[in-house]
Write an enzyme that holds these catalytic residues in place. Structure first.
Site, PDB file in Angstrom:
ATOM      1  N   GLU A  29       1.153  -0.885  -0.421  1.00 27.92           N
ATOM      2  CA  GLU A  29       0.448  -0.301   0.017  1.00 27.92           C
ATOM      3  C   GLU A  29       1.269   1.850  -0.275  1.00 27.92           C
ATOM      4  O   GLU A  29       1.645   1.612   0.633  1.00 27.92           O
ATOM      5  CB  GLU A  29      -1.102   0.370   1.425  1.00 27.92           C
ATOM      6  CG  GLU A  29      -1.436   1.299   1.176  1.00 27.92           C
ATOM      7  CD  GLU A  29      -2.398   1.062   2.316  1.00 27.92           C
ATOM      8  OE1 GLU A  29      -2.495   0.277   3.247  1.00 27.92           O
ATOM      9  OE2 GLU A  29      -3.687   2.140   2.231  1.00 27.92           O
ATOM     10  N   GLU A  53       5.082   5.017   3.250  1.00 25.69           N
ATOM     11  CA  GLU A  53       4.649   6.465   3.739  1.00 25.69           C
ATOM     12  C   GLU A  53       5.351   7.432   3.907  1.00 25.69           C
ATOM     13  O   GLU A  53       6.633   6.797   4.006  1.00 25.69           O
ATOM     14  CB  GLU A  53       3.725   6.202   5.174  1.00 25.69           C
ATOM     15  CG  GLU A  53       2.321   6.478   5.272  1.00 25.69           C
ATOM     16  CD  GLU A  53       2.114   7.932   5.345  1.00 25.69           C
ATOM     17  OE1 GLU A  53       2.928   8.801   4.582  1.00 25.69           O
ATOM     18  OE2 GLU A  53       1.178   8.090   4.325  1.00 25.69           O
ATOM     19  N   ASP A 103      -2.599  12.182  -2.495  1.00 23.50           N
ATOM     20  CA  ASP A 103      -2.631  14.000  -3.169  1.00 23.50           C
ATOM     21  C   ASP A 103      -3.023  13.877  -4.458  1.00 23.50           C
ATOM     22  O   ASP A 103      -2.479  13.325  -5.210  1.00 23.50           O
ATOM     23  CB  ASP A 103      -0.475  13.757  -2.933  1.00 23.50           C
ATOM     24  CG  ASP A 103      -0.804  14.042  -0.451  1.00 23.50           C
ATOM     25  OD1 ASP A 103      -1.674  13.631  -0.603  1.00 23.50           O
ATOM     26  OD2 ASP A 103      -0.165  13.461  -0.517  1.00 23.50           O
ATOM     27  N   LYS A 107      -2.643  21.649  -8.740  1.00 22.18           N
ATOM     28  CA  LYS A 107      -2.029  22.464 -10.183  1.00 22.18           C
ATOM     29  C   LYS A 107      -0.626  22.238 -10.057  1.00 22.18           C
ATOM     30  O   LYS A 107       0.093  23.148 -10.756  1.00 22.18           O
ATOM     31  CB  LYS A 107      -1.988  23.979  -8.951  1.00 22.18           C
ATOM     32  CG  LYS A 107      -3.075  24.596  -8.524  1.00 22.18           C
ATOM     33  CD  LYS A 107      -3.015  25.866  -8.680  1.00 22.18           C
ATOM     34  CE  LYS A 107      -4.333  27.132  -7.961  1.00 22.18           C
ATOM     35  NZ  LYS A 107      -5.039  27.142  -6.453  1.00 22.18           N
ATOM     36  N   ASP A 137     -11.063  10.469  -4.503  1.00 21.13           N
ATOM     37  CA  ASP A 137     -12.598  11.346  -4.415  1.00 21.13           C
ATOM     38  C   ASP A 137     -11.917  12.711  -6.050  1.00 21.13           C
ATOM     39  O   ASP A 137     -13.484  13.617  -5.631  1.00 21.13           O
ATOM     40  CB  ASP A 137     -12.632  12.378  -3.434  1.00 21.13           C
ATOM     41  CG  ASP A 137     -11.235  13.174  -3.036  1.00 21.13           C
ATOM     42  OD1 ASP A 137     -10.584  12.729  -2.251  1.00 21.13           O
ATOM     43  OD2 ASP A 137     -11.402  13.939  -3.299  1.00 21.13           O
TER      44      ASP A 137
HETATM   45  C1  SAM Z   1      -4.668  12.355   1.432  1.00 22.60           C
HETATM   46  S1  SAM Z   1      -2.995  11.245   2.080  1.00 22.60           S
HETATM   47  C2  SAM Z   1      -4.276   9.665   1.833  1.00 22.60           C
HETATM   48  C3  SAM Z   1      -3.606   8.238   3.427  1.00 22.60           C
HETATM   49  C4  SAM Z   1      -5.151   7.298   3.322  1.00 22.60           C
HETATM   50  N1  SAM Z   1      -4.663   6.448   1.716  1.00 22.60           N
HETATM   51  C5  SAM Z   1      -6.481   7.558   3.606  1.00 22.60           C
HETATM   52  O1  SAM Z   1      -6.848   6.984   2.853  1.00 22.60           O
HETATM   53  O2  SAM Z   1      -6.192   7.836   4.864  1.00 22.60           O
HETATM   54  C6  SAM Z   1      -2.466  10.885   1.006  1.00 22.60           C
HETATM   55  C7  SAM Z   1      -0.955  10.099   1.813  1.00 22.60           C
HETATM   56  O3  SAM Z   1      -0.017   9.190   0.497  1.00 22.60           O
HETATM   57  C8  SAM Z   1       1.376   9.999   1.515  1.00 22.60           C
HETATM   58  N2  SAM Z   1       2.390   9.985   0.227  1.00 22.60           N
HETATM   59  C9  SAM Z   1       2.506  11.427  -0.659  1.00 22.60           C
HETATM   60  N3  SAM Z   1       3.370  11.219  -1.282  1.00 22.60           N
HETATM   61  C10 SAM Z   1       3.368   9.698  -1.321  1.00 22.60           C
HETATM   62  C11 SAM Z   1       4.585   9.142  -1.707  1.00 22.60           C
HETATM   63  N4  SAM Z   1       4.977   9.551  -2.716  1.00 22.60           N
HETATM   64  N5  SAM Z   1       5.536   7.481  -1.513  1.00 22.60           N
HETATM   65  C12 SAM Z   1       4.719   7.063   0.046  1.00 22.60           C
HETATM   66  N6  SAM Z   1       3.731   7.977   0.636  1.00 22.60           N
HETATM   67  C13 SAM Z   1       3.183   9.099   0.155  1.00 22.60           C
HETATM   68  C14 SAM Z   1       1.309  11.209   1.953  1.00 22.60           C
HETATM   69  O4  SAM Z   1       1.978  11.462   3.575  1.00 22.60           O
HETATM   70  C15 SAM Z   1      -0.262  10.909   2.740  1.00 22.60           C
HETATM   71  O5  SAM Z   1      -0.063  10.480   4.191  1.00 22.60           O
END
Ligand code: SAM
Length: 314
Positions: A29, A53, A103, A107, A137
């Site tokens: 994941e 993460e 994420d 932009k 979403d």
């Molecule tokens: C919007 S959050 C969603 C978290 C979780 N999957 C949820 O649905 O609640 C996006 C997560 O991806 C992590 N993240 C962003 N870029 C990443 C990367 N290149 N590798 C691993 N994690 C990443 C961020 O730290 C953040 O916790």
């Protein structure tokens, strides 16, 4: 269980990481947040789990959740997904990759994870028929990812309902509370591109250099110094005097592809009068090409200030 990046082999294997359950499928994941997804989804499917993460706070929250749920064959690590998948996961090893609510970078599309290079790299780490399950979403990112996967030509696209656990993550609940729809697709691999493993060296290859014996000029002032080598950058952020051995310690920031590391480079006088420049083990850095370049940068920095070099190994 939390793994430091340096706890992995590059590449590693399911047998080594999950010695008690190597027969189970292997699921990964990306961006697990507080770890809710796997705690719930593991009730419906048994698998060895690898979670990646970039947030240290998330890592600790997720570890607690997995421990409370008694999930033993689950490994969490703090790294960017790209070097982990490219470096640690061997060829055609994963059964599934989950990406829940990444994420969306509305932009700054270039920062999005699900783009052709990621689809290409992941295709060679998934088993034949393995899948990437993507839930979001964000309709625009959803369409963007479908297009990128199609462009790669390596996946069949299956649009269907998300697994129940993907509707219960922290971000899933947040966006559903605000009335947003949820989109889900499974990218099933149908061909693969051979992207070579991310290169990480062992401690035997610890980069170093040796400076000639004699009076070496003292460092009495410091300004941040930036060294660029192709797509890698080393920034010497600071230097500290080592009171124990009359040497110095440089703090170096390294950027290479998707990996950034901050490491210490020691400059230590030796009994024979020479001076050794080498990476400190502190913080267990991954010995990458960028780390070698950090030692090279410190050596260059010292050369520029009158030190003379007799030997380099980087
Ligand atoms: C919007 S959050 C969603 C978290 C979780 N999957 C949820 O649905 O609640 C996006 C997560 O991806 C992590 N993240 C962003 N870029 C990443 C990367 N290149 N590798 C691993 N994690 C990443 C961020 O730290 C953040 O916790």
């Amino acid at each position: 269980m939390i793994f430091k990046p340096s706890d992995f082999r590059f590449p590693d294997s399911k047998e080594h990481l999950y010695p008690e359950t190597p027969e189970l499928p292997w699921h990964l994941e990306v961006g697990f947040g507080d770890g809710r997804f796997w705690v719930q989804h593991a009730r419906t499917e048994a698998a060895n789990y690898l979670g990646v993460e970039i947030s240290g706070v998330s890592l600790l929250k997720a570890e607690k959740k997995l421990q409370d749920a008694g999930l033993k064959n689950a490994i969490l690590t703090k790294l960017h997904a790209e070097p982990l998948i490219q470096g640690v996961v061997p060829k055609q090893a994963l059964d599934r990759i989950y990406v829940n609510f990444p994420d969306p970078w509305p932009k700054h599309e270039h920062n999005r994870l699900l783009q052709v290079p990621f689809f290409e790299m992941a295709s060679g780490r998934l088993k034949a028929g393995g899948e990437i399950w993507f839930t979001t979403d964000h309709e625009e990112y959803f369409q963007f990812a479908l297009e990128e996967a199609r462009k790669s030509g390596l996946y069949d696209l299956i649009e269907c309902a998300p697994p129940e656990a993907a509707l219960q993550t922290k971000y899933a609940l947040k966006w559903q509370d605000l009335g947003f729809d949820v989109f889900h697709v499974r990218f099933r691999v149908k061909g693969f591109k051979n992207v070579p493993p991310y290169q990480v060296f062992t401690e035997d290859d610890m980069p170093h250099s040796i400076l000639v014996a004699g009076e070496n000029p003292a460092i009495t002032e410091f300004q941040k110094a930036v060294y660029r080598y192709g797509n890698r950058t080393v920034i010497l952020l600071d230097v500290f005097k080592n009171l124990r051995n009359e040497g110095y310690v440089f703090l170096a920031h390294i950027e290479e592809e998707h990996l950034t590391q901050e490491i210490l480079v020691q400059v230590t006088p030796r009994e024979d009068g020479t001076t050794l420049v080498k990476t400190a083990k502190f913080g267990s850095p991954l010995i990458t090409e960028g780390v070698k370049l950090a030692v090279r940068s410190v050596t260059t920095y010292l050369q520029e200030r009158g030190y003379q070099v007799t030997h380099t190994a980087y």
